[in-house]
Design an enzyme around this catalytic site. Structure first.
Site, PDB file in Angstrom:
ATOM      1  N   ASN A   1      -6.950  27.513  57.759  1.00 35.73           N
ATOM      2  CA  ASN A   1      -8.365  28.114  58.242  1.00 35.73           C
ATOM      3  C   ASN A   1      -9.483  27.385  58.628  1.00 35.73           C
ATOM      4  OD1 ASN A   1      -6.967  30.229  56.295  1.00 35.73           O
ATOM      5  ND2 ASN A   1      -8.566  31.490  56.982  1.00 35.73           N
TER       6      ASN A   1
ATOM      7  N   TYR B   1      -0.095  39.483  66.791  1.00 37.58           N
ATOM      8  CA  TYR B   1      -0.472  38.114  66.878  1.00 37.58           C
ATOM      9  C   TYR B   1       0.281  37.201  66.303  1.00 37.58           C
ATOM     10  CZ  TYR B   1      -3.073  33.824  66.255  1.00 37.58           C
ATOM     11  OH  TYR B   1      -3.474  32.504  66.089  1.00 37.58           O
TER      12      TYR B   1
ATOM     13  N   ASN C   1      -9.377  30.306  81.153  1.00 36.72           N
ATOM     14  CA  ASN C   1      -9.761  31.203  82.139  1.00 36.72           C
ATOM     15  C   ASN C   1     -11.188  32.071  81.716  1.00 36.72           C
ATOM     16  OD1 ASN C   1      -8.905  32.764  79.841  1.00 36.72           O
ATOM     17  ND2 ASN C   1      -7.402  34.057  81.032  1.00 36.72           N
TER      18      ASN C   1
ATOM     19  N   LYS D   1       2.898  33.949  67.731  1.00 36.41           N
ATOM     20  CA  LYS D   1       3.073  32.723  67.161  1.00 36.41           C
ATOM     21  C   LYS D   1       4.600  32.406  66.837  1.00 36.41           C
ATOM     22  CE  LYS D   1      -0.934  31.428  68.248  1.00 36.41           C
ATOM     23  NZ  LYS D   1      -1.551  30.650  69.330  1.00 36.41           N
TER      24      LYS D   1
ATOM     25  N   SER E   1       0.122  28.808  63.865  1.00 38.74           N
ATOM     26  CA  SER E   1      -0.647  29.402  62.640  1.00 38.74           C
ATOM     27  C   SER E   1       0.029  29.442  61.441  1.00 38.74           C
ATOM     28  CB  SER E   1      -1.123  30.512  63.190  1.00 38.74           C
ATOM     29  OG  SER E   1      -1.936  31.418  61.875  1.00 38.74           O
TER      30      SER E   1
ATOM     31  N   ASN F   1     -13.493  36.718  61.098  1.00 38.12           N
ATOM     32  CA  ASN F   1     -13.389  35.639  59.691  1.00 38.12           C
ATOM     33  C   ASN F   1     -14.739  35.474  59.113  1.00 38.12           C
ATOM     34  OD1 ASN F   1     -11.511  34.777  62.648  1.00 38.12           O
ATOM     35  ND2 ASN F   1     -10.760  35.344  60.822  1.00 38.12           N
TER      36      ASN F   1
HETATM   37  P1  NAD Z   1     -10.308  30.425  71.275  1.00 37.88           P
HETATM   38  O1  NAD Z   1     -10.164  31.955  71.572  1.00 37.88           O
HETATM   39  O2  NAD Z   1     -11.880  30.001  70.658  1.00 37.88           O
HETATM   40  O3  NAD Z   1      -9.842  29.402  72.240  1.00 37.88           O
HETATM   41  C1  NAD Z   1      -8.893  29.760  73.164  1.00 37.88           C
HETATM   42  C2  NAD Z   1      -9.088  29.788  74.526  1.00 37.88           C
HETATM   43  O4  NAD Z   1      -8.009  30.071  75.335  1.00 37.88           O
HETATM   44  C3  NAD Z   1     -10.451  30.519  74.933  1.00 37.88           C
HETATM   45  O5  NAD Z   1     -11.233  29.580  75.587  1.00 37.88           O
HETATM   46  C4  NAD Z   1      -9.838  31.434  75.999  1.00 37.88           C
HETATM   47  O6  NAD Z   1     -10.655  31.640  76.983  1.00 37.88           O
HETATM   48  C5  NAD Z   1      -8.557  30.746  76.472  1.00 37.88           C
HETATM   49  N1  NAD Z   1      -7.524  31.428  77.160  1.00 37.88           N
HETATM   50  C6  NAD Z   1      -6.925  32.679  76.463  1.00 37.88           C
HETATM   51  N2  NAD Z   1      -5.656  33.099  77.051  1.00 37.88           N
HETATM   52  C7  NAD Z   1      -5.840  32.334  78.255  1.00 37.88           C
HETATM   53  C8  NAD Z   1      -4.987  32.099  79.494  1.00 37.88           C
HETATM   54  N3  NAD Z   1      -4.121  33.006  79.581  1.00 37.88           N
HETATM   55  N4  NAD Z   1      -5.135  31.281  80.497  1.00 37.88           N
HETATM   56  C9  NAD Z   1      -6.112  30.197  80.170  1.00 37.88           C
HETATM   57  N5  NAD Z   1      -6.852  30.470  79.023  1.00 37.88           N
HETATM   58  C10 NAD Z   1      -6.719  31.328  78.101  1.00 37.88           C
HETATM   59  O7  NAD Z   1      -9.617  30.130  69.829  1.00 37.88           O
HETATM   60  P2  NAD Z   1      -9.255  28.678  69.082  1.00 37.88           P
HETATM   61  O8  NAD Z   1      -9.981  29.383  67.522  1.00 37.88           O
HETATM   62  O9  NAD Z   1      -9.876  27.588  69.604  1.00 37.88           O
HETATM   63  O10 NAD Z   1      -7.613  28.937  68.785  1.00 37.88           O
HETATM   64  C11 NAD Z   1      -7.130  28.094  69.742  1.00 37.88           C
HETATM   65  C12 NAD Z   1      -5.642  28.265  69.500  1.00 37.88           C
HETATM   66  O11 NAD Z   1      -5.341  28.109  68.011  1.00 37.88           O
HETATM   67  C13 NAD Z   1      -5.102  29.752  69.786  1.00 37.88           C
HETATM   68  O12 NAD Z   1      -3.847  29.697  70.409  1.00 37.88           O
HETATM   69  C14 NAD Z   1      -5.087  30.505  68.466  1.00 37.88           C
HETATM   70  O13 NAD Z   1      -4.154  31.563  68.366  1.00 37.88           O
HETATM   71  C15 NAD Z   1      -4.629  29.260  67.440  1.00 37.88           C
HETATM   72  N6  NAD Z   1      -5.180  29.421  66.080  1.00 37.88           N
HETATM   73  C16 NAD Z   1      -6.509  29.594  65.825  1.00 37.88           C
HETATM   74  C17 NAD Z   1      -6.632  29.685  64.624  1.00 37.88           C
HETATM   75  C18 NAD Z   1      -8.174  30.071  64.236  1.00 37.88           C
HETATM   76  O14 NAD Z   1      -8.326  30.259  63.006  1.00 37.88           O
HETATM   77  N7  NAD Z   1      -9.083  29.738  64.950  1.00 37.88           N
HETATM   78  C19 NAD Z   1      -5.847  29.813  63.465  1.00 37.88           C
HETATM   79  C20 NAD Z   1      -4.358  29.281  63.779  1.00 37.88           C
HETATM   80  C21 NAD Z   1      -4.116  29.178  65.188  1.00 37.88           C
HETATM   81  C1  UD1 Z   2      -7.226  35.377  59.502  1.00 42.52           C
HETATM   82  C2  UD1 Z   2      -5.884  35.912  60.205  1.00 42.52           C
HETATM   83  C3  UD1 Z   2      -4.980  34.540  60.673  1.00 42.52           C
HETATM   84  C4  UD1 Z   2      -5.667  33.969  61.275  1.00 42.52           C
HETATM   85  C5  UD1 Z   2      -7.047  33.395  60.621  1.00 42.52           C
HETATM   86  C6  UD1 Z   2      -8.025  32.514  61.363  1.00 42.52           C
HETATM   87  C7  UD1 Z   2      -5.218  38.056  59.053  1.00 42.52           C
HETATM   88  C8  UD1 Z   2      -4.322  38.721  58.187  1.00 42.52           C
HETATM   89  N1  UD1 Z   2      -5.139  36.657  59.072  1.00 42.52           N
HETATM   90  O1  UD1 Z   2      -6.915  34.706  58.304  1.00 42.52           O
HETATM   91  O2  UD1 Z   2      -4.029  35.187  61.306  1.00 42.52           O
HETATM   92  O3  UD1 Z   2      -4.987  32.584  61.677  1.00 42.52           O
HETATM   93  O4  UD1 Z   2      -7.793  34.669  60.319  1.00 42.52           O
HETATM   94  O5  UD1 Z   2      -8.288  33.060  62.565  1.00 42.52           O
HETATM   95  O6  UD1 Z   2      -5.987  38.606  59.749  1.00 42.52           O
HETATM   96  N2  UD1 Z   2     -13.144  38.063  54.128  1.00 42.52           N
HETATM   97  C9  UD1 Z   2     -14.199  38.521  53.443  1.00 42.52           C
HETATM   98  N3  UD1 Z   2     -15.126  39.087  54.187  1.00 42.52           N
HETATM   99  C10 UD1 Z   2     -15.231  38.959  55.462  1.00 42.52           C
HETATM  100  C11 UD1 Z   2     -14.120  38.265  56.336  1.00 42.52           C
HETATM  101  C12 UD1 Z   2     -13.052  37.878  55.261  1.00 42.52           C
HETATM  102  O7  UD1 Z   2     -14.289  38.642  52.126  1.00 42.52           O
HETATM  103  O8  UD1 Z   2     -15.972  39.556  56.286  1.00 42.52           O
HETATM  104  C13 UD1 Z   2     -12.053  37.163  53.296  1.00 42.52           C
HETATM  105  C14 UD1 Z   2     -10.794  37.717  53.482  1.00 42.52           C
HETATM  106  O9  UD1 Z   2     -10.616  38.975  52.822  1.00 42.52           O
HETATM  107  C15 UD1 Z   2      -9.730  36.456  53.074  1.00 42.52           C
HETATM  108  C16 UD1 Z   2     -10.784  35.276  53.239  1.00 42.52           C
HETATM  109  O10 UD1 Z   2     -11.931  35.981  53.564  1.00 42.52           O
HETATM  110  O11 UD1 Z   2      -9.611  36.510  51.714  1.00 42.52           O
HETATM  111  C17 UD1 Z   2     -10.436  34.697  54.724  1.00 42.52           C
HETATM  112  O12 UD1 Z   2     -10.681  35.877  55.941  1.00 42.52           O
HETATM  113  P1  UD1 Z   2     -10.414  35.290  57.307  1.00 42.52           P
HETATM  114  O13 UD1 Z   2     -11.729  34.213  57.552  1.00 42.52           O
HETATM  115  O14 UD1 Z   2     -10.477  36.508  57.981  1.00 42.52           O
HETATM  116  O15 UD1 Z   2      -8.886  34.597  57.270  1.00 42.52           O
HETATM  117  P2  UD1 Z   2      -7.599  35.056  57.118  1.00 42.52           P
HETATM  118  O16 UD1 Z   2      -7.526  36.451  56.712  1.00 42.52           O
HETATM  119  O17 UD1 Z   2      -7.248  33.931  56.150  1.00 42.52           O
END
Ligand code: NAD
Ligand code: UD1
Length: 337
Positions: free
Chosen positions: A178, A148, A32, A152, A124, A198
């Protein structure tokens, strides 16, 4: 073999779509665009040289979903669609619970009505209880600290229960660590809205000069240099893990939780130094207090992925730094560039 990819315009979904198409799978994508841009869909087509149907609607809409399942003979679903910002989930819990849970439940319902029994879910490492011993394996205790994470956790439980009730189903719950990096072409990558939460998007935008300096959250953790340690994994390795999970689901029933990480922990300063060295670009930073909710160290035991899927991460930290930077340089404003 036709795979329905929800959230396929997003960061991990777009990379997985390219990989699936390159491996010869047909795909159907629903997104979406709540956190993505339709340009990602164009770039998937350009990169793969293949066309596929794209539907822009909310996966919680069961009627529209039903139409897609009627129109296409789907063999397996990869469900990326979901909201993922931890901080936002604390201020908007209902949006997170409804979007992430209802989309998963609706998909399962429509799949059941259409005899589709294979489900790959984006979970995650955040489902692991803080303080779990590292490296963390799939049998560790679960427990979350924010809405969040709980979405999951709950979706995982829903899928375990669905498979328990329907033993001919297959569900693979992939617990990502990550994800960073981007496709080697620099054409698709992570495009966060607003100021990144992040680490790596913050670094790339600082290197570009869009942000003044990186704030390193704490240098007094019990780690080799005092900064937080995480298991960073290249998004291309993650994409490959999904293709392997699809293949696994074709041959197995039951529900499996599987870590997708490298098994290696790097600190914030390890990442900054590698990024500067590989890309020859400075990343100014300051040390700030710890970020609430952060823990010192998280990294995966990736053994189960190797045993069950035959998967292991192949790319190293230099690859991750180089590819993240290429994407950012070529697309200084992401898909709006
Ligand atoms: P992202 O936001 O880039 O991708 C998610 C996509 O889902 C987006 O394009 C968004 O528009 C779409 N979306 C959200 N809700 C929707 C809905 N109800 N219907 C249709 N589309 C919808 O995120 P990502 O980083 O690609 O993550 C993908 C999945 O992996 C997510 O479920 C996220 O929670 C999970 N995940 C991501 C990370 C990360 O660090 N990126 C880590 C662990 C888990
Ligand atoms: C976070 C989320 C996790 C998610 C993941 C990927 C939390 C508690 N967890 O993980 O649920 O799956 O992102 O999207 O938020 N850091 C800095 N400066 C910054 C940003 C981060 O020092 O500006 C440090 C953080 O303290 C950490 C590491 O970098 O030690 C990674 O951080 P981040 O990328 O946000 O990921 P997580 O916190 O591991």
């Amino acid at each position: 073999m036709k795979i329905l990819v929800t959230g396929g315009a997003g960061y991990i979904g777009s990379h997985t779509c390219v990989k699936l198409l390159n491996e010869g799978y047909d795909i159907v994508v629903i997104d979406n665009l709540v956190n993505s841009n339709e340009k990602a869909i164009d770039r998937i087509k350009e990169l793969s040289g293949k066309d596929f149907p794209f539907y822009a609607f909310d996966v919680c809409d069961g009627d529209r979903l039903e139409e897609v399942f009627k129109e296409h003979s789907i063999d397996c679903v990869i469900h990326f669609a979901g909201l993922k910002a931890v901080g936002e989930s604390v201020s908007k819990p209902l949006e997170y619970y409804s979007n992430n849970l209802i989309s998963t439940i609706t998909l399962c319902r429509v799949m059941a009505r259409n005899q589709v029994k294979r489900f790959i879910f984006s979970s995650s490492a955040t489902v692991y209880k803080p303080g779990s011993p590292m490296p963390v394996n799939e049998t560790a205790d679960l427990g979350c600290t924010n809405p969040y994470g709980w979405t999951k956790y709950m979706c995982e439980q829903i899928l375990r229960d669905v498979v328990h009730a329907n033993p001919d189903w297959s569900a693979v719950l992939l617990r990502y660590f990550n994800p960073i990096g981007a496709h080697e072409s620099g054409m698709i990558g992570e495009d966060p809205a607003g100021i990144p939460n992040n680490l790596v998007p913050y670094i790339t935008q600082t290197a570009l000069g869009r942000l003044e300096k990186l704030h390193v959250y704490g240098d007094d953790y019990d780690t080799h240099d005092g900064t937080g340690v995480r298991d960073y994994i290249h998004v291309q390795d993650l994409a490959k893990g999904h293709v392997d999970a699809v293949n696994y689901s074709l041959k197995h029933t039951g529900c499996e939780e599987i870590n997708l990480g490298t098994g290696i922990g790097y600190s914030v300063l390890d990442i900054v130094k590698a990024f500067e060295r590989v890309n020859q670009v400075p990343v100014p930073y300051v040390i700030d207090p710890r970020r609430p909710g952060d823990v010192a160290t998280v990294y995966a035991d990736a053994g189960k992925a190797k045993n069950l899927l035959g998967w292991q991460a192949e790319k190293n930290l230099d690859d991750m730094c180089r590819d993240s930077w290429r994407w950012q340089k070529q697309n200084p404003n992401g898909y709006h560039s």
